[in-house]
Motif scaffolding. Structure first.
Motif, short mmCIF file in Angstrom:
data_model
loop_
_atom_site.label_atom_id
_atom_site.label_comp_id
_atom_site.label_asym_id
_atom_site.label_seq_id
_atom_site.Cartn_x
_atom_site.Cartn_y
_atom_site.Cartn_z
N VAL A 153 1.07 -1.17 0.36
CA VAL A 153 -0.06 0.12 -0.51
C VAL A 153 1.25 0.79 -0.43
N ALA A 154 2.07 1.31 1.07
CA ALA A 154 2.71 2.53 0.90
C ALA A 154 3.64 2.91 -0.18
N ILE A 155 4.13 1.85 -1.24
CA ILE A 155 4.21 1.70 -2.40
C ILE A 155 3.10 2.92 -3.50
N PHE A 156 2.24 1.31 -3.77
CA PHE A 156 1.37 2.03 -4.14
C PHE A 156 0.92 3.60 -4.71
N LEU A 157 1.07 4.33 -2.82
CA LEU A 157 0.55 5.28 -2.37
C LEU A 157 1.65 6.34 -3.46
N VAL A 158 2.98 5.99 -3.30
CA VAL A 158 4.48 7.28 -3.88
C VAL A 158 4.11 7.11 -5.08
N ALA A 159 3.95 5.60 -5.83
CA ALA A 159 4.03 5.33 -7.24
C ALA A 159 2.95 6.05 -7.90
N ILE A 160 1.15 6.55 -7.06
CA ILE A 160 0.60 6.89 -7.57
C ILE A 160 0.74 8.44 -8.08
N PHE A 161 1.15 8.84 -6.99
CA PHE A 161 2.40 10.43 -6.85
C PHE A 161 3.21 10.71 -7.61
N LEU A 162 4.08 9.89 -7.75
CA LEU A 162 5.05 10.63 -8.82
C LEU A 162 4.03 10.23 -10.50
N SER A 163 3.06 9.49 -10.05
CA SER A 163 2.27 9.62 -12.03
C SER A 163 1.79 10.63 -12.08
N GLY A 164 1.45 11.40 -10.78
CA GLY A 164 0.85 12.75 -11.59
C GLY A 164 1.52 13.97 -11.12
N LEU A 165 2.46 13.50 -10.72
CA LEU A 165 3.61 15.03 -10.20
C LEU A 165 3.58 14.84 -11.60
N MET A 166 4.35 13.75 -12.67
CA MET A 166 4.91 13.91 -13.81
C MET A 166 3.80 14.46 -14.67
N ASP B 200 2.16 -3.13 -12.34
CA ASP B 200 1.41 -3.71 -10.94
C ASP B 200 2.06 -4.34 -10.46
N VAL B 201 3.14 -5.22 -12.16
CA VAL B 201 3.92 -6.55 -12.00
C VAL B 201 5.71 -5.40 -11.40
N ALA B 202 5.52 -4.69 -11.17
CA ALA B 202 6.76 -3.81 -11.05
C ALA B 202 7.08 -4.05 -9.28
N VAL B 203 5.56 -3.54 -9.23
CA VAL B 203 5.48 -3.01 -7.92
C VAL B 203 5.13 -4.15 -7.11
N THR B 204 4.92 -5.35 -7.91
CA THR B 204 4.74 -6.95 -6.83
C THR B 204 5.92 -7.36 -6.42
N LYS B 205 6.91 -7.09 -7.78
CA LYS B 205 8.82 -7.62 -8.01
C LYS B 205 8.71 -6.70 -6.18
N TYR B 206 9.27 -5.10 -6.77
CA TYR B 206 9.60 -4.80 -5.16
C TYR B 206 9.48 -4.87 -4.04
N ALA B 207 7.43 -5.29 -3.72
CA ALA B 207 7.19 -5.64 -2.64
C ALA B 207 7.25 -6.24 -1.85
N PHE C 29 -4.76 -0.33 -6.59
CA PHE C 29 -3.63 0.69 -7.41
C PHE C 29 -3.65 0.93 -9.00
N ARG C 30 -3.47 2.09 -9.35
CA ARG C 30 -4.19 2.21 -10.50
C ARG C 30 -3.66 3.51 -11.36
N PHE C 31 -1.83 2.74 -11.40
CA PHE C 31 -1.02 4.03 -11.45
C PHE C 31 -0.64 4.75 -13.02
N THR C 32 -2.54 4.34 -13.60
CA THR C 32 -2.11 5.67 -14.85
C THR C 32 -3.50 6.29 -14.52
N SER C 33 -3.86 5.83 -13.27
CA SER C 33 -4.98 6.86 -13.23
C SER C 33 -5.24 7.93 -13.09
N THR C 34 -4.01 8.81 -12.08
CA THR C 34 -3.96 9.78 -11.13
C THR C 34 -3.10 10.89 -12.63
N ALA C 35 -2.03 10.12 -13.42
CA ALA C 35 -1.42 11.05 -14.68
C ALA C 35 -3.31 11.33 -15.51
#
Length: 417
Positions: free
Chosen positions: A80-93, A395-402, A304-310
């Motif tokens: 969940v923590a990784i999801f939050l960071v990732a969607i923040f970076l996506s939106g900021l981009m 999703d796959v990248a985050v799964t590997k990292y988590a 986790f919807r990485f593309t949604s924020t962006a």
């Protein structure tokens, strides 16, 4: 997919008819507007009436579901923590790249004017609020009044506080309140499903009115919108690949090879949920323990919807740019926060439904008109391809990292009932 193509066909048919009538008899075209355009406006109003209850219901259920997921164990909490960071970076981009793409590839002045006049809405920015005005608007003195006045930002602040408070009450009370708002959200989604069942008729009327007002330039304007938002989609996919390489540490050739079957499913179905079995196979190929993948990937599909924020922010920024609305830094910050909340509270729905439920709250919170969404939903079919590709890559990248950061015992704890 079938519904999306029907809506797109209705838009094209309405625009072609409008252009044809305008070419044959401009007077007849103008005379027909009062009889055709109200049907499109009525459909738009039906969409708008669902926004406020959906914001409250989905935000509360999203926050409580995220909090419950984080309690499920170390692996779930880390995910969940990784999801939050990732969607923040996506939106900021997106907030950086969307204005950049609009400067690099501007729409011609004539096409912009035609599209703007056809869609309606403000053409000049109002007076920008001061920072003190912005701060004072955050806390509502009356949440009910804020909802009645569609003051979304203070309503979101109150709803967020209320949702976090729900996570602190007893299990029975939490289940009761969460169940109530889950039922409210599900009911409103049924209503919006009914409204969107009439989308071909509403979009046909809106497309006809747009074409009568704007002519062929409307096609150019919509194509420009699709290209800009799809460009942000490409940027998100690239960002996901870079994070997989630079942060997760997977060589790009290896990652892409593992993702080929998943990408094939994602492109053909445009559904992250349908791609879940293929993503599990990709994660296993990349060395993720099957037990950990069984925890993280379903959680990623749910939250986790990485593309949604962006891409949701790109839509709102595009509308603001089209209508000449200058977004302040704090308005963009609010939009990013609301976009993150919308991404977490979204559910696996057809693209036309999630398009409205996710983007309308962002637009309202940033002071951007929501009426154009009724037409833009018809061309979402093309950007939606990049949404799905970016989501499955992340999703796959985050799964590997988590999974790499948590011991097996934590995974077993997370899978315990």
């Amino acid at each position: 997919m079938k519904s999306a193509w029907i809506i797109l066909s209705a838009l094209i048919a309405g625009m072609l008819l409008g252009i044809g009538v305008e070419a044959v008899s401009p007077d007849a075209a103008q005379a027909s507007l009062p009889f055709v355009e109200p049907f499109g406006t009525l459909w738009l109003n039906a969409l708008k009436m669902t926004i406020i209850p959906l914001i409250v219901a989905l935000l509360i259920t999203g926050i409580t579901a995220t909090a419950d997921a984080a309690r499920a164990g170390a692996l779930a909490a880390r995910s969940v923590a990784i999801f939050l960071v990732a969607i923040f970076l996506s939106g900021l981009m997106s907030l950086i790249m969307t204005p950049t793409l609009l400067r690099l590839f501007p729409l011609s002045a004539s096409a912009a004017d035609a599209l703007r006049n056809g869609l309606g809405g403000p053409t000049e920015a109002g007076a920008s609020p001061t920072f003190s005005d912005f701060l004072l608007s955050l806390i509502p003195t009356n949440p009910i009044a804020a909802a009645a006045e569609t003051a979304v930002l203070p309503l979101i602040v109150f709803t967020t506080i209320f949702a976090f408070a729900i996570t602190r009450v007893g299990p029975e009370q939490r289940a009761t309140l969460s169940g109530f708002f889950k039922a409210l959200g599900d009911t409103m989604l049924i209503v919006i499903g009914w409204v969107l069942a009439l989308a071909p008729f509403g979009v046909f009327a809106l497309g006809y009115a747009l074409a009568v007002k704007a002519g062929f330039a409307a096609f150019g304007g919509l194509l420009h919108y699709v290209l800009i938002v799809s460009g942000i989609g490409v940027c998100v996919v690239i960002l996901g690949l870079l994070l997989a390489w630079l942060v997760v540490g997977i060589p790009l050739p290896r990652f892409v090879r593992a993702m080929v079957p998943t990408l094939a499913v994602a492109i053909s179905t445009q559904s992250s949920l349908a791609s879940l079995p293929a993503m599990l196979g990709a994660a296993t190929t990349l060395g993720v323990d099957a037990k950990k993948a069984d925890i993280v990937l379903p959680l990623a599909v749910a939250l986790f919807r990485f593309t949604s924020t962006a891409m949701n922010l790109a839509v709102v920024v595009y509308i603001a740019w089209l209508f000449g609305l200058e977004l302040t830094p704090w308005e963009m910050a609010v939009g990013l926060a609301v976009a993150m909340a919308a991404a977490l509270s979204s559910v696996s729905l057809p693209g036309s439904i999630s398009f409205v439920t996710s983007i309308a709250p962002i637009a309202v919170s940033m002071g951007v008109p929501v009426a154009p969404l009724g037409l833009l939903v018809a061309v979402e079919t093309f950007p939606d391809i990049f949404r799905t590709i970016g989501n499955v890559v992340a999703d796959v990248a985050v799964t590997k990292y988590a999974a790499d950061g948590v011991e097996d015992e934590a995974a077993q704890e997370g899978s315990a009932p």
